[in-house]
Design an enzyme around this catalytic site. Structure first.
Site, PDB file in Angstrom:
ATOM      1  N   ASP A 234       0.870  -1.173   0.000  1.00  0.00           N
ATOM      2  CA  ASP A 234       0.000   0.000   0.000  1.00  0.00           C
ATOM      3  C   ASP A 234       0.910   1.227   0.000  1.00  0.00           C
ATOM      4  OD1 ASP A 234      -2.163   1.817   0.641  1.00  0.00           O
ATOM      5  OD2 ASP A 234      -3.202   0.086   1.519  1.00  0.00           O
TER       6      ASP A 234
ATOM      7  N   ASP B 292      -3.040   4.839  -2.166  1.00  0.00           N
ATOM      8  CA  ASP B 292      -4.028   5.345  -1.222  1.00  0.00           C
ATOM      9  C   ASP B 292      -4.530   6.721  -1.644  1.00  0.00           C
ATOM     10  OD1 ASP B 292      -5.284   5.090   1.441  1.00  0.00           O
ATOM     11  OD2 ASP B 292      -4.054   6.821   1.949  1.00  0.00           O
TER      12      ASP B 292
ATOM     13  N   GLU C 194      -6.997   3.563  -5.163  1.00  0.00           N
ATOM     14  CA  GLU C 194      -8.180   3.847  -4.353  1.00  0.00           C
ATOM     15  C   GLU C 194      -8.828   5.075  -4.969  1.00  0.00           C
ATOM     16  OE1 GLU C 194      -9.908   4.756   0.082  1.00  0.00           O
ATOM     17  OE2 GLU C 194      -7.995   5.588  -0.508  1.00  0.00           O
TER      18      GLU C 194
ATOM     19  N   HIS D  56     -11.349  -2.338   4.312  1.00  0.00           N
ATOM     20  CA  HIS D  56     -11.173  -1.968   5.718  1.00  0.00           C
ATOM     21  C   HIS D  56     -11.813  -0.629   6.080  1.00  0.00           C
ATOM     22  CE1 HIS D  56      -8.075   0.000   3.385  1.00  0.00           C
ATOM     23  NE2 HIS D  56      -7.967   0.879   4.357  1.00  0.00           N
ATOM     24  N   ASP D  57     -12.478  -0.005   5.123  1.00  0.00           N
ATOM     25  CA  ASP D  57     -13.134   1.277   5.394  1.00  0.00           C
ATOM     26  C   ASP D  57     -14.656   1.192   5.330  1.00  0.00           C
ATOM     27  OD1 ASP D  57     -10.650   2.633   5.538  1.00  0.00           O
ATOM     28  OD2 ASP D  57     -10.622   2.925   3.363  1.00  0.00           O
TER      29      ASP D  57
HETATM   30  C1  GLC Z   1      -7.677   5.548   2.619  1.00  0.00           C
HETATM   31  C2  GLC Z   1      -7.544   4.331   3.489  1.00  0.00           C
HETATM   32  C3  GLC Z   1      -8.076   4.655   4.846  1.00  0.00           C
HETATM   33  C4  GLC Z   1      -7.248   5.771   5.426  1.00  0.00           C
HETATM   34  C5  GLC Z   1      -7.215   6.975   4.477  1.00  0.00           C
HETATM   35  C6  GLC Z   1      -6.149   7.952   4.860  1.00  0.00           C
HETATM   36  O1  GLC Z   1      -8.990   5.914   2.440  1.00  0.00           O
HETATM   37  O2  GLC Z   1      -8.185   3.244   2.911  1.00  0.00           O
HETATM   38  O3  GLC Z   1      -8.087   3.545   5.699  1.00  0.00           O
HETATM   39  O4  GLC Z   1      -7.775   6.168   6.655  1.00  0.00           O
HETATM   40  O5  GLC Z   1      -6.934   6.599   3.152  1.00  0.00           O
HETATM   41  O6  GLC Z   1      -4.888   7.449   4.557  1.00  0.00           O
END
Ligand code: GLC
Ligand code: CA
Length: 563
Positions: free
Chosen positions: A126, A228, A288, A347-348
């Site tokens: 990541d 990310d 993402e 995970h979100d």
């Molecule tokens: C992305 C991740 C999340 C994190 C955010 C800030 O959305 O998936 O878990 O809190 O970025 O890095």
């Protein structure tokens, strides 16, 4: 566009050996590995704990590679395991080129890579591109003085007038996006928590340093990155105010458009540059990509297929469990010109088992969703525990919340702890995740929904996943075949063909709580008297003889080869 993509994408040379005595001929298959891969997201804190401290680690992951190989996944994406103060559980990185001691060492990581390779599993990391931790040495230097070497690596501004903020931008995680720092009397910008200051990607030194980070890992053998929050990379240089929109958000703040701090066109130019580096190593970039419509998703592939190979479709997860909604959405993503990347869970977001479960047919719904996203054209990304039907286990009291958004937003926003609980390996204490005290509690359902129990039960969600993943490997139509929607006005049944040159697979899903009996006329698909050979089913069957109908119980699944 697909052709350009495939050509640009570091084609893989496959050498086919012929019978003894004949020449070995190189057989160019232009298809990169990730096109037919299933990617499995591992949240390292919660996967497997090897040393009893209640937190998962790299050795834990290594010990489960055999399980992952048997399951049938081709790559794992590990969410950040780099040194971090863990304010955002690793998404606040304080050193991009090391492993957090809580997860192990670089040597443990190298061992994981070797073992993963032995199990035919690639490793994707990541890359937190938008921000670092406020404890990163770059930021520590940056805040030390206005003339520090790294000052311009982050976004610093004076406040407006007397005590005013630089502008009206808000943080996604609550409050203003600006934090005052008394040492130099300026504010710094943070799209996420104040402990996650945004990097200034307009500074070429930032770009160079970050590109080198990717090289560091590619050289070690990492197959690619999940990037990310890519849409937050750039901000308006004039820092113009965003416009308020009607309504309030989950923190009770007025909504605003994000015109000046999200999805700026510069994001695309930067992704092209990052992609060039990835191409040097035949690496894959997954994004993402928090898109609002298909045009935005399409743009992330790049006009010349030169940005992200796999921009995640993150809109699917927000749709209701309804055949017409899913059908329209899939048609749009499938038609967007790139290789689809479906995500129903991570995970979100609240786990699908909890999101879609109706309390009566939960396991059947879980199987139906699996049959759905694992038979579409594209690369699916699964989330750990999906395959055993893990549910959310949200905190019941604010004192128990670990995720800061849950503390700030309670009770409207309970945070993301619920979808991050330990992997359920077996019944009994802490579901076999740790011999110590797990960092988050396991739900009661772990006594029935766990790997050990489901491995023994031919009707379990786990066995269903395994068979499906196997089927993706054996049925060429499921890998490469085009997606052809059927019966497009049926309100309850989602059905489609995956059709390749020599093979046709039919998928019929009952997305309703009542029994259904859809009728199929495949003459338009050039089948005069089709025969169906079932490949997999759950609570469903087809008629005998010439194929015409399928009978499906609530949330039933029927997958067949059609000849
Ligand atoms: C992305 C991740 C999340 C994190 C955010 C800030 O959305 O998936 O878990 O809190 O970025 O890095
Ligand atoms: Ca940013």
């Amino acid at each position: 566009m697909l052709k350009t993509m495939a050509a640009a994408l570091g084609a893989i040379l496959v050498f086919t050996s012929f019978a003894l005595g004949q020449r070995k001929a190189p057989n160019m298959t232009a298809e990169p590995w990730w096109k037919y891969a299933v990617i499995y997201e591992v949240y390292p804190r919660s996967f497997a704990d090897s040393n009893g401290d209640g937190i998962g680690d790299l050795r834990g992951i290594t010990s489960k590679l055999e399980y992952l190989q048997d399951l049938g996944v081709d790559a794992i994406w590990i969410t950040p395991c780099f040194p971090s103060p863990q304010v955002d559980f690793g998404y606040d990185v304080s050193d991009y080129e090391n492993i957090d001691p809580m997860y192990g060492t670089l040597a443990d990581f190298d061992r994981l890579l070797i073992e993963a390779k032995n199990h035919n599993i690639r490793v994707i990391l990541d890359f937190v591109v938008n921000h670092t931790s406020d404890q990163h040495k770059w930021f520590v230097d940056s805040k030390s003085s206005k003339t520090a070497e790294h000052r311009d690596w982050y976004i610093w501004r004076d406040g407006k007038g007397d005590g005013g903020l630089p502008n009206n931008w808000t943080s996604l995680f609550g409050g203003s996006a600006w934090k005052f720092d008394p040492t130099t009397g300026q504010y710094y910008y943070h799209f996420f928590y104040p402990e996650q200051p945004d990097l200034n990607w307009r500074n070429p030194a930032v770009e160079t340093a970050m590109f080198d980070v990717t090289r560091f890992w590619y050289k070690r053998g990492v197959a690619g990155f999940r990037l990310d929050a890519v849409d937050t990379l750039f901000e308006d240089p004039q820092l113009r105010d965003n416009t308020f929109l009607p309504g309030t958000d989950k923190f009770g703040r007025p909504n605003m458009d994000e015109k000046y701090n999200r999805r700026l066109p510069e994001v695309h130019t930067e992704l092209q540059r990052l992609r060039k580096v990835a191409d040097e190593y035949q690496a894959v970039l997954i994004g993402e990509t928090a898109t609002q419509d298909i045009n935005q998703l399409e743009a992330y592939y790049g006009e010349h297929g030169n940005e992200l190979q796999l921009p995640m479709d993150l809109e699917l997860k927000d749709l209701p469990l309804s055949a017409p909604f899913l059908r329209d959405h899939i048609a749009a993503v499938d038609g967007a010109g790139g290789w689809p990347t479906y995500v129903i869970s991570n995970h979100d977001i609240v786990r699908p088992y909890t999101r879609y479960g109706d309390g009566v047919h939960n396991d059947d719904i879980a199987k139906m969703m699996a049959a759905f996203y694992l038979t579409l054209r594209g690369t699916p990304i699964m989330y750990y525990g999906e395959e055993i039907g893990m549910e959310n286990n949200d905190p019941k009291r604010v004192e128990d919340v670990k995720d800061p958004i849950g503390k700030i937003g309670w009770p409207n926003e309970k945070g993301r702890d619920g979808e991050r609980t330990p992997m359920q390996w077996k019944a009994g204490p802490n579901a076999g995740f740790t011999s110590g005290v797990p960092w988050l509690p396991v739900p009661a359902s772990s006594s029935t929904h766990n790997v050990e129990a489901e491995q023994k039960d031919a009707t379990s969600i786990l066995i269903f996943y395994r068979k499906l993943l196997q089927l993706r490997k054996t049925e060429l139509a499921l890998r490469d075949g085009e997606y052809v929607a059927l019966n497009t006005s049926d309100p309850n049944i989602l059905s489609y063909l995956r059709r390749s040159k020599d093979e046709t697979v039919l998928v019929v899903l009952n997305i309703s709580a009542s029994k259904q009996r859809p009728h199929f006329d495949l003459t338009q698909q050039k089948f005069k008297s089709p025969r169906a050979t079932a490949l997999m089913q759950n609570r469903a069957s087809a008629n005998e003889g010439v194929f015409q109908t399928v009978t499906l119980e609530p949330y039933g699944v029927y997958i067949a080869e059609i000849k």
